[in-house]
Scaffold this motif. Structure first.
Motif, PDB file in Angstrom:
ATOM      1  N   VAL A 188       0.868  -1.202   0.000  1.00  0.00           N
ATOM      2  CA  VAL A 188       0.000   0.000   0.000  1.00  0.00           C
ATOM      3  C   VAL A 188       0.898   1.244   0.000  1.00  0.00           C
ATOM      4  N   TRP A 189       0.355   2.344  -0.529  1.00  0.00           N
ATOM      5  CA  TRP A 189       1.093   3.611  -0.503  1.00  0.00           C
ATOM      6  C   TRP A 189       0.971   4.253   0.884  1.00  0.00           C
ATOM      7  N   VAL A 190       2.034   4.926   1.272  1.00  0.00           N
ATOM      8  CA  VAL A 190       2.057   5.649   2.555  1.00  0.00           C
ATOM      9  C   VAL A 190       2.055   7.145   2.232  1.00  0.00           C
ATOM     10  N   HIS A 191       1.171   7.898   2.869  1.00  0.00           N
ATOM     11  CA  HIS A 191       1.154   9.349   2.644  1.00  0.00           C
ATOM     12  C   HIS A 191       2.455   9.966   3.159  1.00  0.00           C
ATOM     13  N   LEU A 192       3.110  10.758   2.282  1.00  0.00           N
ATOM     14  CA  LEU A 192       4.349  11.446   2.647  1.00  0.00           C
ATOM     15  C   LEU A 192       4.095  12.955   2.623  1.00  0.00           C
ATOM     16  N   PHE A 193       4.360  13.611   3.744  1.00  0.00           N
ATOM     17  CA  PHE A 193       4.179  15.055   3.866  1.00  0.00           C
ATOM     18  C   PHE A 193       5.569  15.690   3.888  1.00  0.00           C
ATOM     19  N   VAL A 194       5.842  16.563   2.921  1.00  0.00           N
ATOM     20  CA  VAL A 194       7.182  17.142   2.776  1.00  0.00           C
ATOM     21  C   VAL A 194       7.157  18.599   3.214  1.00  0.00           C
ATOM     22  N   MET A 195       7.889  18.896   4.302  1.00  0.00           N
ATOM     23  CA  MET A 195       7.940  20.284   4.772  1.00  0.00           C
ATOM     24  C   MET A 195       9.086  21.024   4.096  1.00  0.00           C
ATOM     25  N   THR A 196       8.739  22.080   3.388  1.00  0.00           N
ATOM     26  CA  THR A 196       9.731  22.936   2.727  1.00  0.00           C
ATOM     27  C   THR A 196       9.817  24.242   3.524  1.00  0.00           C
ATOM     28  N   SER A 197      10.519  25.232   2.951  1.00  0.00           N
ATOM     29  CA  SER A 197      10.578  26.547   3.594  1.00  0.00           C
ATOM     30  C   SER A 197      10.339  27.615   2.538  1.00  0.00           C
ATOM     31  N   ASP A 198      10.202  28.839   2.979  1.00  0.00           N
ATOM     32  CA  ASP A 198      10.071  29.965   2.053  1.00  0.00           C
ATOM     33  C   ASP A 198      11.168  29.942   1.005  1.00  0.00           C
ATOM     34  N   LYS A 199      12.377  29.606   1.466  1.00  0.00           N
ATOM     35  CA  LYS A 199      13.548  29.691   0.597  1.00  0.00           C
ATOM     36  C   LYS A 199      13.611  28.577  -0.445  1.00  0.00           C
ATOM     37  N   ASN A 200      13.020  27.408  -0.155  1.00  0.00           N
ATOM     38  CA  ASN A 200      13.252  26.300  -1.100  1.00  0.00           C
ATOM     39  C   ASN A 200      11.984  25.618  -1.628  1.00  0.00           C
ATOM     40  N   HIS A 201      10.818  26.164  -1.323  1.00  0.00           N
ATOM     41  CA  HIS A 201       9.563  25.493  -1.704  1.00  0.00           C
ATOM     42  C   HIS A 201       9.462  25.285  -3.222  1.00  0.00           C
ATOM     43  N   GLU A 202       9.641  26.379  -3.954  1.00  0.00           N
ATOM     44  CA  GLU A 202       9.504  26.340  -5.418  1.00  0.00           C
ATOM     45  C   GLU A 202      10.484  25.343  -6.027  1.00  0.00           C
ATOM     46  N   ALA A 203      11.759  25.435  -5.601  1.00  0.00           N
ATOM     47  CA  ALA A 203      12.799  24.549  -6.155  1.00  0.00           C
ATOM     48  C   ALA A 203      12.514  23.089  -5.826  1.00  0.00           C
ATOM     49  N   THR A 204      12.037  22.820  -4.605  1.00  0.00           N
ATOM     50  CA  THR A 204      11.770  21.441  -4.175  1.00  0.00           C
ATOM     51  C   THR A 204      10.620  20.822  -4.960  1.00  0.00           C
ATOM     52  N   THR A 205       9.510  21.549  -5.047  1.00  0.00           N
ATOM     53  CA  THR A 205       8.338  20.990  -5.743  1.00  0.00           C
ATOM     54  C   THR A 205       8.625  20.799  -7.237  1.00  0.00           C
ATOM     55  N   THR A 206       9.369  21.733  -7.823  1.00  0.00           N
ATOM     56  CA  THR A 206       9.733  21.621  -9.244  1.00  0.00           C
ATOM     57  C   THR A 206      10.629  20.402  -9.461  1.00  0.00           C
ATOM     58  N   PHE A 207      11.588  20.205  -8.560  1.00  0.00           N
ATOM     59  CA  PHE A 207      12.532  19.086  -8.675  1.00  0.00           C
ATOM     60  C   PHE A 207      11.811  17.738  -8.592  1.00  0.00           C
ATOM     61  N   PHE A 208      10.898  17.605  -7.644  1.00  0.00           N
ATOM     62  CA  PHE A 208      10.125  16.361  -7.522  1.00  0.00           C
ATOM     63  C   PHE A 208       9.367  16.079  -8.820  1.00  0.00           C
TER      64      PHE A 208
END
Length: 408
Positions: free
Chosen positions: A140-160
């Motif tokens: 089964v899939w497990v829900h993963l919650f990824v905490m980013t910050s002001d500084k890296n949110h855009e870069a993190t979500t784009t990279f994923f």
């Protein structure tokens, strides 16, 4: 928030200087500043006055850890309990990934750092692969919650997105930003980073659950009926996530929180250790450990404070909501804070010039009644990447990954 409301809020906390350049800002920056004022908790600055004696510790005594031998004796039982909880959708994972790779010489989010030798192997990729091991085993899939910050949110979500979520089901990945706290002078006046931006920093590793609440993530947790949250840091590339054995042992022992721990490599290792404080579970940070604590022995002649935390915890979610409704202690930390001076010039100070405000995960643990320190094998589950070379570095993590049969 409109200008009048912002002015009123700032007046309450004696921070009106935040609006000093408001009239000369372009419309988009006016809007951004008003939004930041709306989202910022200026009440923390009032704590500076009450700073003295805030961090006084209680009576520290040893806590019993579940050792590798004890775990191995009941491994199948624990594992089956854990898998049962995962298959019932009761377990979620929370990745604390708000940091940047600055100390590694990178301007990107830390999780984007490539530790590969013959091919790209990103820190995020290793973490997702470790979680996929459990997904494959449980089916089964497990829900993963990824905490980013002001500084890296855009870069993190784009990279994923670019990496196709490292083959993880994107419907089970949820990003949210960590709340920010203002940085202030010794007198409690918040610094400005620019004419339109208050100087802020993430509100500490204890701010993850309140950030989830403020981002509406807790609504998802209620909707899908998650009962346990495994929270972990981004920099340990060997850690097991949503580990069925760890989950099962915590459930079996009827504890409200579990903490993965490793035996200290030496008495002076820079890790926080599990303990009891005034009879409740707690953590003593390495810089608070006295000679007396380091030399205390248990009934078997072993060091009594020998189990270091690796920032991998399992929390029972309902109790988290209870403690977060009470205010977590706020730690006031002296730091070097870049700021805009009275002439509008940007200054990077070389010595500390004010305070940042942080909540700590150790306080969350101390507010709960029961904790299971759960020992894991260092060389199989502890490869933190904090430095470029030397101890806890890219080099040491690569060696441990190779030792565990992972191709780089």
């Amino acid at each position: 928030m409109n200008f009048e409301n912002a002015k009123k809020k700032l007046e309450n906390y004696e921070q009106l200087h935040v609006l000093k350049y408001y009239d000369e800002l372009p419309e988009n920056e006016k809007k951004e500043l008003l939004q930041q004022i709306d989202e910022t908790d200026f009440s923390v600055t009032e704590k500076i006055i009450k700073k003295a004696g805030d961090d006084k510790r209680g009576v520290i005594t040893p806590i019993k850890a579940m050792t590798l031998d004890e775990i191995n004796n009941s491994k199948e039982h624990f594992k089956s309990l854990g898998l049962e909880a995962i298959r019932a959708g009761k377990v979620g994972a929370v990745l604390l990934a708000g940091g940047m790779g600055t100390r590694l010489g990178s301007d990107n989010p830390k999780g984007m750092y490539d530790i590969g030798i013959t091919k790209p192997v990103y820190i995020f990729q290793r973490i997702i692969r470790n979680l996929l091991d459990v997904v494959d085993e449980a089916g089964v899939w497990v829900h993963l919650f990824v905490m980013t910050s002001d500084k890296n949110h855009e870069a993190t979500t784009t990279f994923f997105k670019e990496q196709n979520y490292f083959t993880y089901n994107p419907e089970y990945i949820h990003f949210f930003k960590q709340d920010m706290a203002p940085a202030a002078t010794y007198e409690g006046k918040v610094y400005m980073e620019s004419k339109s931006k208050v100087a802020t920093s993430p509100n500490g590793n204890g701010g993850w659950f309140s950030s989830m609440q403020n981002a509406g993530i807790v609504d998802i947790i209620h909707k899908v009926k998650i009962e346990w949250l495994n929270v972990f840091a981004v920099d340990n590339v060997l850690q097991r996530i949503a580990d069925p054995c760890f989950i099962g042992a915590t459930i079996d022992q009827k504890c409200t929180v579990g903490a993965k721990v490793v035996r200290k490599a030496d008495p002076d290792e820079k890790v926080g250790v599990m303990c009891l404080e005034d009879g409740r579970p707690s953590i003593v940070e390495y810089y608070e450990q006295t000679e007396e604590l380091r030399n205390t022995k248990d009934e078997n002649g072993e060091p009594a404070y020998n189990f270091g935390v690796i920032l991998n915890y399992l929390f029972h979610e309902p109790e988290l909501e209870d403690i977060c409704n009470n205010e977590l202690p706020l730690h006031i930390v002296e730091k070097k804070i870049p700021y805009m001076d009275e002439n509008g010039d940007f200054i990077k100070p070389e010595t500390p010039n004010g305070y940042k405000f942080e909540t700590l995960i150790l306080d969350m643990i101390h507010m709960l009644d029961t904790c299971l320190p759960f020992e894991v094998e260092r060389r199989k589950e502890f490869a933190p990447i904090k430095n470029k070379t030397g101890v806890d570095s890219i080099e040491s993590a690569r060696e441990l990954l190779k030792e565990n049969g992972i191709e780089l």
